[in-house]
Write an enzyme that holds these catalytic residues in place. Structure first.
Site, PDB file in Angstrom:
ATOM      1  N   VAL A 101      28.170  11.705  79.266  1.00 32.03           N
ATOM      2  CA  VAL A 101      27.534  10.520  79.978  1.00 32.03           C
ATOM      3  C   VAL A 101      28.527   9.345  79.915  1.00 32.03           C
ATOM      4  CG1 VAL A 101      25.515   9.147  80.622  1.00 32.03           C
ATOM      5  CG2 VAL A 101      25.259  11.495  79.976  1.00 32.03           C
ATOM      6  N   GLY A 138      31.336   8.776  78.309  1.00 27.38           N
ATOM      7  CA  GLY A 138      32.823   9.027  78.228  1.00 27.38           C
ATOM      8  C   GLY A 138      33.379   9.035  79.622  1.00 27.38           C
ATOM      9  N   LYS A 172      29.524  12.937  70.494  1.00 30.26           N
ATOM     10  CA  LYS A 172      28.060  12.912  69.641  1.00 30.26           C
ATOM     11  C   LYS A 172      28.473  12.010  68.523  1.00 30.26           C
ATOM     12  CE  LYS A 172      24.629  16.350  68.590  1.00 30.26           C
ATOM     13  NZ  LYS A 172      23.540  15.507  68.657  1.00 30.26           N
ATOM     14  N   SER A 177      28.168  -1.502  74.615  1.00 28.34           N
ATOM     15  CA  SER A 177      26.728  -1.601  75.102  1.00 28.34           C
ATOM     16  C   SER A 177      26.642  -1.864  76.665  1.00 28.34           C
ATOM     17  CB  SER A 177      26.195  -2.911  74.402  1.00 28.34           C
ATOM     18  OG  SER A 177      24.840  -3.172  74.899  1.00 28.34           O
ATOM     19  N   LYS A 190      27.481  -4.356  66.804  1.00 25.12           N
ATOM     20  CA  LYS A 190      26.633  -3.468  67.910  1.00 25.12           C
ATOM     21  C   LYS A 190      25.435  -2.985  67.376  1.00 25.12           C
ATOM     22  CE  LYS A 190      25.100  -0.889  71.043  1.00 25.12           C
ATOM     23  NZ  LYS A 190      25.495   0.535  71.310  1.00 25.12           N
ATOM     24  N   HIS A 222      23.053  -5.929  67.398  1.00 23.78           N
ATOM     25  CA  HIS A 222      22.877  -6.293  68.725  1.00 23.78           C
ATOM     26  C   HIS A 222      21.506  -5.369  69.162  1.00 23.78           C
ATOM     27  CE1 HIS A 222      22.806  -4.442  72.815  1.00 23.78           C
ATOM     28  NE2 HIS A 222      23.161  -5.587  73.295  1.00 23.78           N
ATOM     29  N   ASN A 223      21.698  -4.062  68.537  1.00 23.68           N
ATOM     30  CA  ASN A 223      20.638  -3.182  69.011  1.00 23.68           C
ATOM     31  C   ASN A 223      19.182  -3.533  68.378  1.00 23.68           C
ATOM     32  OD1 ASN A 223      22.641  -1.920  70.237  1.00 23.68           O
ATOM     33  ND2 ASN A 223      22.055   0.141  69.471  1.00 23.68           N
ATOM     34  N   GLU A 251      17.763  -6.245  70.319  1.00 20.08           N
ATOM     35  CA  GLU A 251      17.294  -5.593  71.592  1.00 20.08           C
ATOM     36  C   GLU A 251      15.805  -4.902  71.323  1.00 20.08           C
ATOM     37  OE1 GLU A 251      20.075  -2.471  73.258  1.00 20.08           O
ATOM     38  OE2 GLU A 251      18.241  -1.155  73.454  1.00 20.08           O
ATOM     39  N   ARG A 264       7.649   0.702  66.910  1.00 12.97           N
ATOM     40  CA  ARG A 264       7.828   1.843  67.621  1.00 12.97           C
ATOM     41  C   ARG A 264       7.418   3.035  66.778  1.00 12.97           C
ATOM     42  NH1 ARG A 264      13.736   1.709  70.808  1.00 12.97           N
ATOM     43  NH2 ARG A 264      13.507  -0.336  71.569  1.00 12.97           N
TER      44      ARG A 264
HETATM   45  P1  NDP Z   1      26.586  12.745  73.812  1.00  8.25           P
HETATM   46  O1  NDP Z   1      26.033  11.990  72.530  1.00  8.25           O
HETATM   47  O2  NDP Z   1      25.390  13.672  74.296  1.00  8.25           O
HETATM   48  O3  NDP Z   1      27.880  13.658  73.412  1.00  8.25           O
HETATM   49  C1  NDP Z   1      28.271  14.659  74.447  1.00  8.25           C
HETATM   50  C2  NDP Z   1      29.788  14.706  74.329  1.00  8.25           C
HETATM   51  O4  NDP Z   1      30.030  14.965  72.948  1.00  8.25           O
HETATM   52  C3  NDP Z   1      30.418  15.833  75.135  1.00  8.25           C
HETATM   53  O5  NDP Z   1      31.539  15.732  75.743  1.00  8.25           O
HETATM   54  C4  NDP Z   1      30.399  17.003  74.025  1.00  8.25           C
HETATM   55  O6  NDP Z   1      31.425  17.903  74.331  1.00  8.25           O
HETATM   56  C5  NDP Z   1      30.796  16.394  72.823  1.00  8.25           C
HETATM   57  N1  NDP Z   1      30.644  16.773  71.551  1.00  8.25           N
HETATM   58  C6  NDP Z   1      29.582  17.192  70.978  1.00  8.25           C
HETATM   59  N2  NDP Z   1      29.674  17.627  69.595  1.00  8.25           N
HETATM   60  C7  NDP Z   1      31.273  17.703  69.547  1.00  8.25           C
HETATM   61  C8  NDP Z   1      31.867  18.309  68.610  1.00  8.25           C
HETATM   62  N3  NDP Z   1      31.571  18.728  67.551  1.00  8.25           N
HETATM   63  N4  NDP Z   1      33.220  18.182  68.796  1.00  8.25           N
HETATM   64  C9  NDP Z   1      33.827  17.753  70.151  1.00  8.25           C
HETATM   65  N5  NDP Z   1      33.170  17.250  70.877  1.00  8.25           N
HETATM   66  C10 NDP Z   1      31.560  16.982  70.978  1.00  8.25           C
HETATM   67  O7  NDP Z   1      26.809  11.854  74.912  1.00  8.25           O
HETATM   68  P2  NDP Z   1      26.810  10.434  75.380  1.00  8.25           P
HETATM   69  O8  NDP Z   1      27.935  10.205  76.409  1.00  8.25           O
HETATM   70  O9  NDP Z   1      25.331   9.749  75.799  1.00  8.25           O
HETATM   71  O10 NDP Z   1      27.128   9.682  73.958  1.00  8.25           O
HETATM   72  C11 NDP Z   1      28.267   9.523  73.376  1.00  8.25           C
HETATM   73  C12 NDP Z   1      28.234   8.607  72.332  1.00  8.25           C
HETATM   74  O11 NDP Z   1      28.140   6.937  72.930  1.00  8.25           O
HETATM   75  C13 NDP Z   1      27.211   8.866  71.481  1.00  8.25           C
HETATM   76  O12 NDP Z   1      27.435   8.328  69.933  1.00  8.25           O
HETATM   77  C14 NDP Z   1      26.088   7.665  71.828  1.00  8.25           C
HETATM   78  O13 NDP Z   1      25.446   7.396  70.670  1.00  8.25           O
HETATM   79  C15 NDP Z   1      27.027   6.497  72.463  1.00  8.25           C
HETATM   80  N6  NDP Z   1      26.227   5.625  72.992  1.00  8.25           N
HETATM   81  C16 NDP Z   1      25.321   6.010  74.087  1.00  8.25           C
HETATM   82  C17 NDP Z   1      24.926   5.232  75.229  1.00  8.25           C
HETATM   83  C18 NDP Z   1      24.205   5.722  76.314  1.00  8.25           C
HETATM   84  O14 NDP Z   1      23.380   4.913  76.805  1.00  8.25           O
HETATM   85  N7  NDP Z   1      24.099   7.175  76.162  1.00  8.25           N
HETATM   86  C19 NDP Z   1      25.213   3.883  75.227  1.00  8.25           C
HETATM   87  C20 NDP Z   1      26.147   3.507  73.974  1.00  8.25           C
HETATM   88  C21 NDP Z   1      26.556   4.452  73.069  1.00  8.25           C
HETATM   89  P3  NDP Z   1      30.875  19.168  75.226  1.00  8.25           P
HETATM   90  O15 NDP Z   1      31.003  19.035  76.776  1.00  8.25           O
HETATM   91  O16 NDP Z   1      32.026  20.171  74.498  1.00  8.25           O
HETATM   92  O17 NDP Z   1      29.561  19.726  74.467  1.00  8.25           O
END
Ligand code: NDP
Length: 479
Positions: free
Chosen positions: A13, A15, A77, A130, A184, A187-188, A191, A289
């Site tokens: 999501v 990325g 992740k 964020s 960060k 910040h959280n 929050e 929480r």
């Molecule tokens: P996820 O945390 O669910 O991560 C998904 C991505 O991680 C996919 O591209 C997945 O690849 C990849 N992945 C998982 N395990 C591995 C691994 N072992 N090796 C390589 N790639 C891997 O998605 P989010 O986009 O939600 O979050 C990404 C980061 O951003 C996290 O650290 C999260 O805490 C942080 N974040 C999230 C926010 C949010 O609102 N969601 C806000 C701010 C920060 P594949 O497709 O191959 O499974």
């Protein structure tokens, strides 16, 4: 083919949205995802932006597609996957390349990763992002920790994608190694406190005053035009106005009262405790929480002690709604003061030289706690950069003097009617203790000296550090 300015690994999501934002701002970007199908799906959804995105299916072609020194954002992740990804990437990189962890890492992990690369020719950036999905797509707040040289390489791209407040980008270099992820984390933590305090005021309206969700939403909507103007107040008003498509009633009334948490709030409390900096409002919010998740125990306790509340009423003051607004404002000052005090101590402890006005500046837009209030904090810390505490800056001291009586009235009335206000009352307790020139720790020191001979300092400075407790000790021995 023209080289990409930057690379990004992890099309989840965050990325995907970040990559689209980067491309939209005119930057060429190479992308890679562990599972190739996600890359294909991402490209299919990229529309016109696809022409500035280079999809890569092997690590080798991904690295080759980026202009050296290569900045590579890792947005996957958090935790072990980041270390695994770094190891896999490392063998393809060359001198000067920069690995950027943009996930929600614990800053201690970031420091370890930074140290791990120190003896290589590669560098590391820990980047706090964020704003959630929406922020990643249209303008997040970006907190960078790393070497200044590596920041210079990524600054044009990052400032192009960041949120803007009065035209200024909400992205900045804050210090070395873990500085960005630490900021960060705080910040959280803030929050959490902000959200909890809003929820406590909502609770007073709902349980103490019998107001409906819609009525409370209208009040919050009004508050959003005043001193409390912020993203969190704005979304609270929208949430309270929303209808449940199934029952037709207020959506919020249908939601189970158990709040989740992912860990950054807890990390901020742990670090505050480690450094000996009071962050009581943030602690109260994290604890609230946890208590919310103990639903069955709360139901059992309600059956034993009764969960009913007496009517909430205020006498004197500015009027009910304005008092509640001012109370929330005063408590919010407390939460932010605590958060900034934790960062000031961390800055000393880790040698980051964190720029407080800059931190407030890059939180003004893009992030979840964005608000007009942060512009006031920016101005206060700019005018007084070495202020030991936000509440000692002239502007905030004045705001607090005006709003504190309301917080006192609201907390007193809530306590009297049995309504839980742990974060609001923690903020009040913090102010009352902070402004007490002669506290009560003299008694604590006497107790410590009595049972442990820990010694104390005297007010008159005389070289006499133990009390005449001998008879007391004998009494204790006779028991
Ligand atoms: P996820 O945390 O669910 O991560 C998904 C991505 O991680 C996919 O591209 C997945 O690849 C990849 N992945 C998982 N395990 C591995 C691994 N072992 N090796 C390589 N790639 C891997 O998605 P989010 O986009 O939600 O979050 C990404 C980061 O951003 C996290 O650290 C999260 O805490 C942080 N974040 C999230 C926010 C949010 O609102 N969601 C806000 C701010 C920060 P594949 O497709 O191959 O499974």
């Amino acid at each position: 083919m023209e080289a990409a300015e930057i690379g990004l690994i992890g099309l989840g999501v965050m990325g995907s949205n970040l990559a689209l934002n980067i491309a939209e701002k005119g930057n060429r970007i190479a992308v890679y995802n562990r599972t190739g199908a996600a890359t294909e799906a991402f490209m299919a959804s990229a529309g016109d932006l696809a022409e500035r995105i280079v999809p890569c299916y092997t690590m080798e072609e991904f690295v080759a597609a980026i202009r050296p020194p290569r900045p590579i954002i890792i947005m996957i992740k958090a935790g072990d996957p980041v270390d695994q990804q770094m190891t896999a990437l490392q063998e393809y990189l060359s001198a000067g390349d920069i690995m950027i962890d943009a996930g929600n890492a614990n800053f201690r992990d970031t420091m370890a990763r930074f140290a791990r690369l120190r003896d290589t020719s590669l560098t590391f950036i820990g980047m706090g992002v964020s704003g959630g999905e929406e922020g990643a797509r249209h303008g997040p707040s970006i907190m960078v920790g790393g070497t200044e040289e590596s920041w210079k390489r990524v600054e044009p791209v990052l400032t192009s994608i960041a949120a803007r407040f009065d035209g200024e980008p909400c992205a900045a270099w804050l210090g070395t190694d873990g500085a960005g992820h630490f900021v960060k984390t705080i910040h959280n933590g803030i929050e959490y406190a902000d959200m909890q305090m809003i929820a406590e005021i909502y609770g007073i309206f709902r349980d103490g005053l019998g107001r409906s969700a819609g009525e409370i939403g209208t009040i919050f909507e009004g508050w959003n035009r005043g001193r409390l103007n912020s993203y969190l107040i704005e979304i609270t008003a929208s949430v309270l106005a929303a209808r449940d498509p199934i029952s037709g009633g207020a959506m919020v009334d249908m939601i189970l009262d158990k709040a989740g948490q992912k860990g950054t709030g807890k990390w901020s409390v742990i670090e505050a405790q480690q450094m000996g900096v009071p962050a009581t409002a943030i602690e109260a919010a994290v604890a609230a929480r946890s208590l919310s998740s103990q639903k069955s125990q709360r139901e059992a306790a309600a059956a034993v002690f009764g969960g009913g509340h007496a009517d909430f009423s205020l006498s004197g003051g500015a009027g009910l709604e304005e008092d509640l607004e001012l109370a929330l404002f005063a408590a919010k000052i407390g939460a932010y003061a605590q958060g900034f005090a934790v960062m000031a101590e961390a800055s000393r402890e880790f040698g980051w030289n964190l720029p407080m006005p800059t931190i407030a500046r890059i939180w003004r837009a893009g992030c979840i706690i964005r608000s007009q209030f942060l512009d006031e904090i920016t101005k206060a810390f700019t005018a007084m950069p070495d202020a030991p505490n936000l509440i000692l800056t002239p502007a905030f001291a004045e705001m607090l003097k005006q709003s504190l009586p309301s917080l006192r009235r609201v907390v007193a009335a809530a306590v009297a009617s049995g309504l839980p206000v742990p974060a609001l009352s923690s903020a009040l307790g913090y102010f009352d203790a902070y402004r007490q020139a002669r506290g009560t720790a003299n008694l604590i020191q006497a107790q410590r000296d009595f049972f442990g001979a820990h010694g104390f300092d005297r007010l008159d400075g005389k070289d006499f550090h133990h009390g005449p407790w001998g008879s007391g000790l004998q009494d204790f021995a006779r028991l």
